[in-house]
Design a protein around this motif. Structure first.
Motif, PDB file in Angstrom:
ATOM      1  N   MET A   1       0.540  -0.925   0.359  1.00 13.20           N
ATOM      2  CA  MET A   1       0.204  -0.024  -0.177  1.00 13.20           C
ATOM      3  C   MET A   1       1.141   1.158   0.050  1.00 13.20           C
ATOM      4  SD  MET A   1      -3.165   0.547   2.410  1.00 13.20           S
ATOM      5  CE  MET A   1      -2.509   0.783   4.138  1.00 13.20           C
ATOM      6  N   LYS A   2       0.388   2.266  -0.732  1.00  9.20           N
ATOM      7  CA  LYS A   2       1.444   3.365  -0.907  1.00  9.20           C
ATOM      8  C   LYS A   2       1.216   3.712   0.459  1.00  9.20           C
ATOM      9  CE  LYS A   2       1.757   7.648  -4.197  1.00  9.20           C
ATOM     10  NZ  LYS A   2       1.576   8.476  -2.706  1.00  9.20           N
ATOM     11  N   LYS A   3       2.447   4.850   0.974  1.00 13.69           N
ATOM     12  CA  LYS A   3       2.362   5.561   1.988  1.00 13.69           C
ATOM     13  C   LYS A   3       2.439   7.016   1.886  1.00 13.69           C
ATOM     14  CE  LYS A   3       6.003   2.413   4.245  1.00 13.69           C
ATOM     15  NZ  LYS A   3       7.535   3.363   4.974  1.00 13.69           N
ATOM     16  N   HIS A   4       0.985   8.337   2.851  1.00 20.01           N
ATOM     17  CA  HIS A   4       1.523   9.441   3.299  1.00 20.01           C
ATOM     18  C   HIS A   4       2.448   9.666   3.228  1.00 20.01           C
ATOM     19  CE1 HIS A   4      -2.859   8.023   3.109  1.00 20.01           C
ATOM     20  NE2 HIS A   4      -2.746   7.751   4.288  1.00 20.01           N
ATOM     21  N   THR A   5       2.468  10.823   2.456  1.00 22.72           N
ATOM     22  CA  THR A   5       4.338  11.035   1.808  1.00 22.72           C
ATOM     23  C   THR A   5       3.445  13.074   2.924  1.00 22.72           C
ATOM     24  OG1 THR A   5       3.557  12.543   0.308  1.00 22.72           O
ATOM     25  CG2 THR A   5       4.453  10.721  -0.332  1.00 22.72           C
ATOM     26  N   ILE A   6       4.993  13.501   3.545  1.00 25.22           N
ATOM     27  CA  ILE A   6       5.651  14.236   4.279  1.00 25.22           C
ATOM     28  C   ILE A   6       6.695  14.817   4.218  1.00 25.22           C
ATOM     29  CG2 ILE A   6       5.423  14.883   6.896  1.00 25.22           C
ATOM     30  CD1 ILE A   6       2.969  13.145   6.193  1.00 25.22           C
ATOM     31  N   ALA A   7       6.005  16.560   4.511  1.00 23.10           N
ATOM     32  CA  ALA A   7       7.488  17.705   3.814  1.00 23.10           C
ATOM     33  C   ALA A   7       7.240  17.955   5.388  1.00 23.10           C
ATOM     34  CB  ALA A   7       6.563  18.385   2.997  1.00 23.10           C
ATOM     35  N   ILE A   8       8.618  17.449   5.669  1.00 20.87           N
ATOM     36  CA  ILE A   8       8.681  18.737   7.074  1.00 20.87           C
ATOM     37  C   ILE A   8       9.352  20.156   6.513  1.00 20.87           C
ATOM     38  CG2 ILE A   8      11.023  18.479   8.998  1.00 20.87           C
ATOM     39  CD1 ILE A   8       9.452  15.517   9.065  1.00 20.87           C
ATOM     40  N   VAL A   9       9.198  20.752   7.650  1.00 20.11           N
ATOM     41  CA  VAL A   9       9.851  22.562   6.767  1.00 20.11           C
ATOM     42  C   VAL A   9      10.168  23.015   8.398  1.00 20.11           C
ATOM     43  CG1 VAL A   9       8.668  24.925   5.838  1.00 20.11           C
ATOM     44  CG2 VAL A   9       7.668  22.643   5.295  1.00 20.11           C
ATOM     45  N   ASP A  10      11.792  23.553   8.408  1.00 20.17           N
ATOM     46  CA  ASP A  10      11.959  23.786   9.637  1.00 20.17           C
ATOM     47  C   ASP A  10      13.442  23.856   9.360  1.00 20.17           C
ATOM     48  OD1 ASP A  10      12.906  23.385  12.524  1.00 20.17           O
ATOM     49  OD2 ASP A  10      11.356  22.918  13.196  1.00 20.17           O
ATOM     50  N   ASP A  11      13.858  25.114   9.868  1.00 21.65           N
ATOM     51  CA  ASP A  11      15.192  24.950   9.786  1.00 21.65           C
ATOM     52  C   ASP A  11      16.574  24.532  10.892  1.00 21.65           C
ATOM     53  OD1 ASP A  11      14.272  26.906  12.326  1.00 21.65           O
ATOM     54  OD2 ASP A  11      16.006  28.312  11.810  1.00 21.65           O
ATOM     55  N   HIS A  12      16.042  24.084  11.644  1.00 21.14           N
ATOM     56  CA  HIS A  12      17.288  23.584  12.386  1.00 21.14           C
ATOM     57  C   HIS A  12      17.263  21.887  11.987  1.00 21.14           C
ATOM     58  CE1 HIS A  12      15.133  26.012  15.229  1.00 21.14           C
ATOM     59  NE2 HIS A  12      16.860  26.234  15.969  1.00 21.14           N
ATOM     60  N   LEU A  13      17.860  21.833  10.820  1.00 16.88           N
ATOM     61  CA  LEU A  13      18.551  20.513  10.676  1.00 16.88           C
ATOM     62  C   LEU A  13      18.762  19.268  11.554  1.00 16.88           C
ATOM     63  CD1 LEU A  13      18.818  19.129   7.662  1.00 16.88           C
ATOM     64  CD2 LEU A  13      21.333  19.506   8.248  1.00 16.88           C
ATOM     65  N   LEU A  14      19.422  19.240  12.699  1.00 11.33           N
ATOM     66  CA  LEU A  14      18.835  17.985  13.507  1.00 11.33           C
ATOM     67  C   LEU A  14      18.013  17.468  13.698  1.00 11.33           C
ATOM     68  CD1 LEU A  14      20.810  15.791  14.547  1.00 11.33           C
ATOM     69  CD2 LEU A  14      20.532  18.014  16.839  1.00 11.33           C
ATOM     70  N   PHE A  15      16.876  18.380  14.213  1.00 14.83           N
ATOM     71  CA  PHE A  15      15.700  18.106  14.812  1.00 14.83           C
ATOM     72  C   PHE A  15      14.786  17.845  13.662  1.00 14.83           C
ATOM     73  CE2 PHE A  15      11.149  19.215  15.129  1.00 14.83           C
ATOM     74  CZ  PHE A  15      10.636  18.837  16.013  1.00 14.83           C
ATOM     75  N   ALA A  16      14.525  18.569  12.487  1.00 16.67           N
ATOM     76  CA  ALA A  16      14.120  18.090  11.014  1.00 16.67           C
ATOM     77  C   ALA A  16      14.829  16.737  10.818  1.00 16.67           C
ATOM     78  CB  ALA A  16      14.259  18.649   9.926  1.00 16.67           C
ATOM     79  N   GLN A  17      15.658  16.254  10.851  1.00 13.97           N
ATOM     80  CA  GLN A  17      16.647  14.553  10.717  1.00 13.97           C
ATOM     81  C   GLN A  17      15.344  14.033  11.588  1.00 13.97           C
ATOM     82  OE1 GLN A  17      20.424  15.219   9.454  1.00 13.97           O
ATOM     83  NE2 GLN A  17      20.477  15.983   7.498  1.00 13.97           N
ATOM     84  N   SER A  18      15.820  14.307  12.575  1.00 15.80           N
ATOM     85  CA  SER A  18      15.749  13.264  13.903  1.00 15.80           C
ATOM     86  C   SER A  18      13.712  12.900  13.703  1.00 15.80           C
ATOM     87  CB  SER A  18      15.947  13.698  15.142  1.00 15.80           C
ATOM     88  OG  SER A  18      16.760  13.472  15.336  1.00 15.80           O
TER      89      SER A  18
END
Length: 211
Positions: free
Chosen positions: A1-18
């Motif tokens: 089943m196709k997964k739902h896609t998410i875009a993360i918009v955040d300038d704190h790279l470490l938080f965004a990647q976590s």
């Protein structure tokens, strides 16, 4: 089943990647791409397509979350957005809701609540997190018939969804600040809400104020 896609918009790279690692661990969701501010998101929407959900930070350089949310409301209103921030300021929450955000999450939420929020947005288009739900009984407000709200109360509800202060609302309605306080307290009791956010959400959900 196709997964739902998410875009993360955040300038704190470490938080965004976590955060991305956490989302990718959910069976039904995956991160499509990251952006560090609103302008970069706009570029990626054009080059990489629309995600199913956007997770949007508030405090970012170049183009912050509120400006980005306003742009999305105008250009991509069908794409669900969840605000995700450390900001729990009432006015910031209201601005994001006025611009069409489907929910507002604090960054210290439990992973289970994040998953619940994402699934709720997929199913209904919105999610009432604790910061929003504490302002109102969301289910009651959604089901309530607004007919028992008087015309003057409806006018008051429309104005409080703007950026006007209570004093400015009183001036606009040619009423005293004390009378406006009376409207506010009466509506708190009628709608079973606790603050301005709750009143605004009620007005939005019952088409008294259109975002």
């Amino acid at each position: 089943m196709k997964k739902h896609t998410i875009a993360i918009v955040d300038d704190h790279l470490l938080f965004a990647q976590s955060l991305g690692t956490l989302i990718n661990s959910f069976p039904d969701f995956e991160v499509a791409y990251y952006a560090s501010h609103g302008e970069e998101l706009i570029d990626k929407l054009a080059s990489q397509g629309l995600p199913d959900i956007i997770l949007l930070d508030i405090n970012m350089p170049i183009m912050d979350g509120i400006k980005t949310m306003a742009w999305l409301q105008q250009h991509q209103p069908a794409t669900p957005v969840l605000a995700l921030s450390m900001e729990d300021n009432e006015e910031v929450v209201m601005q994001m809701l006025r611009h069409g955000a489907g929910g507002y999450l604090l960054k210290d939420i439990h992973p289970k609540e994040l998953l619940k929020a994402l699934q709720s947005v997929v199913d209904t288009g919105f999610y009432h997190s604790e910061i929003v739900s504490s302002a109102m009984d969301a289910e009651k407000a959604h089901k309530d018939n607004p007919d028992h709200i008087t015309d003057r109360e409806r006018q008051f509800l429309k104005l409080l969804c703007t950026e006007m202060t209570y004093k400015e609302i009183a001036d606009s309605m040619n009423l005293s600040p004390k009378t406006i306080e009376g409207y506010r307290e009466t509506l708190f009791n009628k709608l079973n809400v606790k603050n301005r956010i709750g009143l605004a959400i009620y007005a939005i959900k019952n088409d008294i104020y259109e975002v």
